[in-house]
Design a protein around this motif. Structure first.
Motif, PDB file in Angstrom:
ATOM      1  N   ARG A 226       0.832  -1.207   0.000  1.00 27.93           N
ATOM      2  CA  ARG A 226       0.000   0.000   0.000  1.00 27.93           C
ATOM      3  C   ARG A 226       0.872   1.265   0.000  1.00 27.93           C
ATOM      4  NH1 ARG A 226      -4.039   0.648   4.998  1.00 27.93           N
ATOM      5  NH2 ARG A 226      -5.376  -0.833   3.923  1.00 27.93           N
ATOM      6  N   TYR A 227       2.143   1.119   0.414  1.00 27.82           N
ATOM      7  CA  TYR A 227       3.008   2.289   0.538  1.00 27.82           C
ATOM      8  C   TYR A 227       3.955   2.408  -0.653  1.00 27.82           C
ATOM      9  CZ  TYR A 227       0.966   1.924   5.074  1.00 27.82           C
ATOM     10  OH  TYR A 227       0.037   1.825   6.077  1.00 27.82           O
ATOM     11  N   TYR A 228       4.302   3.639  -0.967  1.00 23.25           N
ATOM     12  CA  TYR A 228       5.075   3.944  -2.174  1.00 23.25           C
ATOM     13  C   TYR A 228       6.379   3.147  -2.258  1.00 23.25           C
ATOM     14  CZ  TYR A 228       7.946   6.360  -5.547  1.00 23.25           C
ATOM     15  OH  TYR A 228       8.773   6.616  -6.609  1.00 23.25           O
ATOM     16  N   ASP A 229       7.168   3.144  -1.181  1.00 20.65           N
ATOM     17  CA  ASP A 229       8.500   2.529  -1.263  1.00 20.65           C
ATOM     18  C   ASP A 229       8.410   1.063  -1.665  1.00 20.65           C
ATOM     19  OD1 ASP A 229       9.624   4.869  -0.610  1.00 20.65           O
ATOM     20  OD2 ASP A 229       9.917   4.407   1.526  1.00 20.65           O
ATOM     21  N   VAL A 230       7.508   0.350  -1.026  1.00 15.78           N
ATOM     22  CA  VAL A 230       7.364  -1.090  -1.319  1.00 15.78           C
ATOM     23  C   VAL A 230       6.802  -1.271  -2.741  1.00 15.78           C
ATOM     24  CG1 VAL A 230       6.267  -3.250  -0.573  1.00 15.78           C
ATOM     25  CG2 VAL A 230       6.941  -1.537   1.130  1.00 15.78           C
ATOM     26  N   TYR A 231       5.821  -0.450  -3.076  1.00 17.12           N
ATOM     27  CA  TYR A 231       5.211  -0.546  -4.414  1.00 17.12           C
ATOM     28  C   TYR A 231       6.259  -0.277  -5.497  1.00 17.12           C
ATOM     29  CZ  TYR A 231       1.929   0.267  -8.245  1.00 17.12           C
ATOM     30  OH  TYR A 231       1.255   0.199  -9.448  1.00 17.12           O
ATOM     31  N   ARG A 232       7.042   0.740  -5.294  1.00 21.77           N
ATOM     32  CA  ARG A 232       8.066   1.126  -6.283  1.00 21.77           C
ATOM     33  C   ARG A 232       9.124   0.031  -6.413  1.00 21.77           C
ATOM     34  NH1 ARG A 232       9.456   3.622 -10.764  1.00 21.77           N
ATOM     35  NH2 ARG A 232      11.290   4.959 -10.665  1.00 21.77           N
TER      36      ARG A 232
ATOM     37  N   CYS B 224      -0.048  17.180 -13.662  1.00 21.34           N
ATOM     38  CA  CYS B 224      -1.290  16.469 -13.313  1.00 21.34           C
ATOM     39  C   CYS B 224      -1.531  16.485 -11.802  1.00 21.34           C
ATOM     40  CB  CYS B 224      -1.229  15.030 -13.821  1.00 21.34           C
ATOM     41  SG  CYS B 224      -2.776  14.135 -13.570  1.00 21.34           S
ATOM     42  N   GLU B 225      -2.757  16.842 -11.447  1.00 20.94           N
ATOM     43  CA  GLU B 225      -3.194  16.747 -10.041  1.00 20.94           C
ATOM     44  C   GLU B 225      -4.366  15.783  -9.984  1.00 20.94           C
ATOM     45  OE1 GLU B 225      -1.746  18.097  -7.517  1.00 20.94           O
ATOM     46  OE2 GLU B 225      -0.535  19.696  -8.394  1.00 20.94           O
ATOM     47  N   ILE B 226      -4.428  15.005  -8.908  1.00 20.05           N
ATOM     48  CA  ILE B 226      -5.584  14.099  -8.719  1.00 20.05           C
ATOM     49  C   ILE B 226      -6.294  14.504  -7.428  1.00 20.05           C
ATOM     50  CG2 ILE B 226      -6.332  11.701  -8.338  1.00 20.05           C
ATOM     51  CD1 ILE B 226      -3.882  10.753  -9.892  1.00 20.05           C
ATOM     52  N   TYR B 227      -7.606  14.682  -7.521  1.00 13.27           N
ATOM     53  CA  TYR B 227      -8.408  15.030  -6.348  1.00 13.27           C
ATOM     54  C   TYR B 227      -9.407  13.924  -6.047  1.00 13.27           C
ATOM     55  CZ  TYR B 227      -6.472  19.652  -7.182  1.00 13.27           C
ATOM     56  OH  TYR B 227      -5.600  20.699  -7.365  1.00 13.27           O
TER      57      TYR B 227
ATOM     58  N   PHE C 281       5.884  11.947  -9.350  1.00 11.14           N
ATOM     59  CA  PHE C 281       4.980  11.325 -10.331  1.00 11.14           C
ATOM     60  C   PHE C 281       3.662  12.096 -10.480  1.00 11.14           C
ATOM     61  CE2 PHE C 281       7.778   7.681  -9.560  1.00 11.14           C
ATOM     62  CZ  PHE C 281       8.024   7.306 -10.873  1.00 11.14           C
ATOM     63  N   LEU C 282       3.458  13.091  -9.629  1.00  7.12           N
ATOM     64  CA  LEU C 282       2.268  13.950  -9.760  1.00  7.12           C
ATOM     65  C   LEU C 282       2.708  15.388  -9.514  1.00  7.12           C
ATOM     66  CD1 LEU C 282      -0.643  12.071  -7.929  1.00  7.12           C
ATOM     67  CD2 LEU C 282      -0.640  12.808 -10.315  1.00  7.12           C
ATOM     68  N   GLY C 283       1.856  16.313  -9.889  1.00  3.02           N
ATOM     69  CA  GLY C 283       2.186  17.726  -9.683  1.00  3.02           C
ATOM     70  C   GLY C 283       2.670  18.348 -10.983  1.00  3.02           C
TER      71      GLY C 283
ATOM     72  N   ILE D 260      -1.610   9.480  -3.159  1.00  3.33           N
ATOM     73  CA  ILE D 260      -1.433  10.651  -4.036  1.00  3.33           C
ATOM     74  C   ILE D 260      -0.278  11.526  -3.516  1.00  3.33           C
ATOM     75  CG2 ILE D 260      -2.537  12.844  -4.744  1.00  3.33           C
ATOM     76  CD1 ILE D 260      -5.219  11.204  -4.811  1.00  3.33           C
ATOM     77  N   ALA D 261      -0.265  11.738  -2.192  1.00  2.00           N
ATOM     78  CA  ALA D 261       0.801  12.573  -1.593  1.00  2.00           C
ATOM     79  C   ALA D 261       2.169  11.926  -1.814  1.00  2.00           C
ATOM     80  CB  ALA D 261       0.517  12.765  -0.099  1.00  2.00           C
TER      81      ALA D 261
END
Ligand code: L3W
Length: 441
Positions: A16-22, A157-160, A145-147, A137-138
């Motif tokens: 679920r967390y960025y580091d592991v996903y990446r 790109c922004e996602i809301y 990868f966003l902003g 998203i944060a």
């Protein structure tokens, strides 16, 4: 073993967390797609044969190519996460356990469509999930990868995340758009389709959560490779949320080459009917598609084994679309009463009708009352004919498909289980005390 493209890494702790996903290959598709032109990304999705996973099965690449591009007008991608179809809980699973997969798919899809402002419209009852998505998203933003100027490509790109307020109708794309704009979620007449005139009258593509997540493996492996998985026009993998009287309810990823029988009885999937009971019937694609008795469920009209794919699940007295629907697979054992279950669904649709169109507003309430009367053993044979008549006058006569969705389960129940409705009339006293139906297998 069926191939897994979406849930492959779902078991990894911390995914679920960025580091592991990446670390496990996440965000590769963004790096790849942003080196391509948006048109090339659309082309890959077209080649993949991906069809909308929300219920309609409309070709995604075709929908994307419909998006209008008037000079100087912003375009939007909206992710439909208003998953509310009874029996359907696959998008919840994806968002809860693999939020970065959805965000990754959204970034690639936003790039393909030219959406600098993208929305996730999420079902209000999924109250704990917006926080999970907002954290993802944060994290994606903190890692570039966003902003603004994503990966130094000049793409912003922004996602809301926008929370719904508990209305099933807001899963219909134009009602969703109205709600997103801050209005009551009443469906609009189509055309114009959202691809031409959507959110704030701007060109908008609305896609389901699973559809957008599937863009990730499509870009990673290439559209042609993706299209080799599955069969015919049922390419890739499909998430199925299996529930009802089975031993192993849950969310499964299938590659659309397995039979319905295998799916229900194999240990790999549903593990058979609970408590050693017999299979009576099934709603294979969420409550809007017809209920099928066991014999029609397991074999097609031609007597061939019915397969878990769009084409094979397209007959059985169902004129429109495919019974694959949203992938909400509801299994009924021999003790289930079809009249009672149909009443429960009718009550749901009556409650969720927005009330805009008279056939739906009045018809759903009328069907609910008749079904309750029959279920309680207080009905007449003519009530069954009246019920049939009412459902036939709703279908096709409303702005949005909620009317059809309310009519189809009633039509299928009467078509396939008329004797059970009649039993409730002829055995009125028993129907008042007995809580289950006749055997159909
Ligand atoms: C541009 C054209 N766009 C079609 C787009 C259209 C939409 C998509 C499919 O209902 C069904 C419903 C539920 N130019 C276009 C075009 N499009 N022609 O393609 O459109 P359509 O009208 O076939 O379907 P829909 O209105 O999106 C969806 C059924 O799905 N369903 C859904 C259950 C609910 C959930 C849930 O809670 N998650 O899935 C289950 O069966 O009954 O029939 O985007 O704009 N010429």
């Amino acid at each position: 073993m069926s191939r897994k493209l979406l849930l492959e890494n779902a078991h990894i702790e911390g995914i679920r967390y960025y580091d592991v996903y990446r670390k496990n290959g996440g965000y590769r598709s963004v790096e790849k797609a942003l080196k391509m032109t948006p048109e090339e990304v659309v082309e890959e999705v077209k080649k993949s044969g991906l069809r909308g996973r929300g219920g309609a099965g409309f070709p995604t690449g075709m929908k994307w190519s419909f998006i209008a591009k008037p000079e100087g007008v912003p375009r939007h991608l909206v992710c439909n996460a208003d998953e509310s179809e009874p029996g359907t809980f696959k998008d919840r699973y994806l968002m809860e356990f693999l939020p970065h997969l959805l965000i990754e798919g959204l970034i690639v899809s936003s790039y393909a469509l030219g959406s600098n402002t993208t929305y996730i419209y999420i079902r209000g009852e999924y109250a704990w999930i917006p926080d999970i998505l907002e954290q993802a998203i944060a994290e994606a933003k903190a890692n570039g990868f966003l902003g603004k100027n994503i990966l130094n490509t000049g793409f912003d790109c922004e996602i809301y995340v926008q929370r719904g307020a508990g209305a099933y109708i807001c899963g219909e794309e134009t009602a969703l758009i109205e709600s997103l704009e801050g209005k009551r979620g009443n469906p609009r007449i189509k055309p114009p389709f959202p691809a031409v005139k959507g959110a704030w009258d701007r060109p908008t593509v609305v896609n389901n959560v699973e559809t957008l997540a599937a863009v990730v493996p499509i870009i990673n492996m290439g559209g042609e490779e993706y299209a080799k998985i599955g069969v015919g026009r049922s390419t890739g993998t499909k998430l199925i949320s299996a529930c009802g009287n089975i031993n192993k309810p849950g969310v499964y990823e299938i590659d659309m080459t397995i039979s319905v029988e295998e799916f229900i009885f194999s240990e790999e999937w549903c593990g058979g009917i609970k408590n050693g009971k017999r299979l009576k019937a099934c709603i294979p694609g969420g409550s809007s598609v017809p209920i099928l008795p066991a014999n029609l469920l397991l074999k097609t009209a031609k007597g061939e084994p019915r397969m878990m794919n769009y084409e094979s699940l397209a007959d059985g007295g169902f004129a429109t679309g495919t019974m694959m629907g949203s992938g909400g697979f509801i299994v009924f054992d021999e003790d289930q009463c079809v009249v009672k279950n149909t009443y429960t669904l009718a009550r749901f649709y009556r409650h969720e009708s927005c009330g805009q169109c008279s056939p739906c507003r009045e018809g759903t309430g009328w069907m609910e009352k008749l079904l309750l009367r029959l279920e309680k053993g207080q009905g007449k044979t003519s009530d069954i004919d009246l019920l049939w008549d009412i459902q036939s006058k709703i279908e096709g006569n409303t702005i949005c498909p909620l009317g059809d969705a309310a009519a189809w389960p009633v039509a299928a129940a009467i078509r396939h289980f008329r004797d059970e409705f009649e039993w409730h009339v002829t055995h009125a006293a028993e129907a008042q005390t007995r809580n289950y139906g006749l055997a159909h297998y």
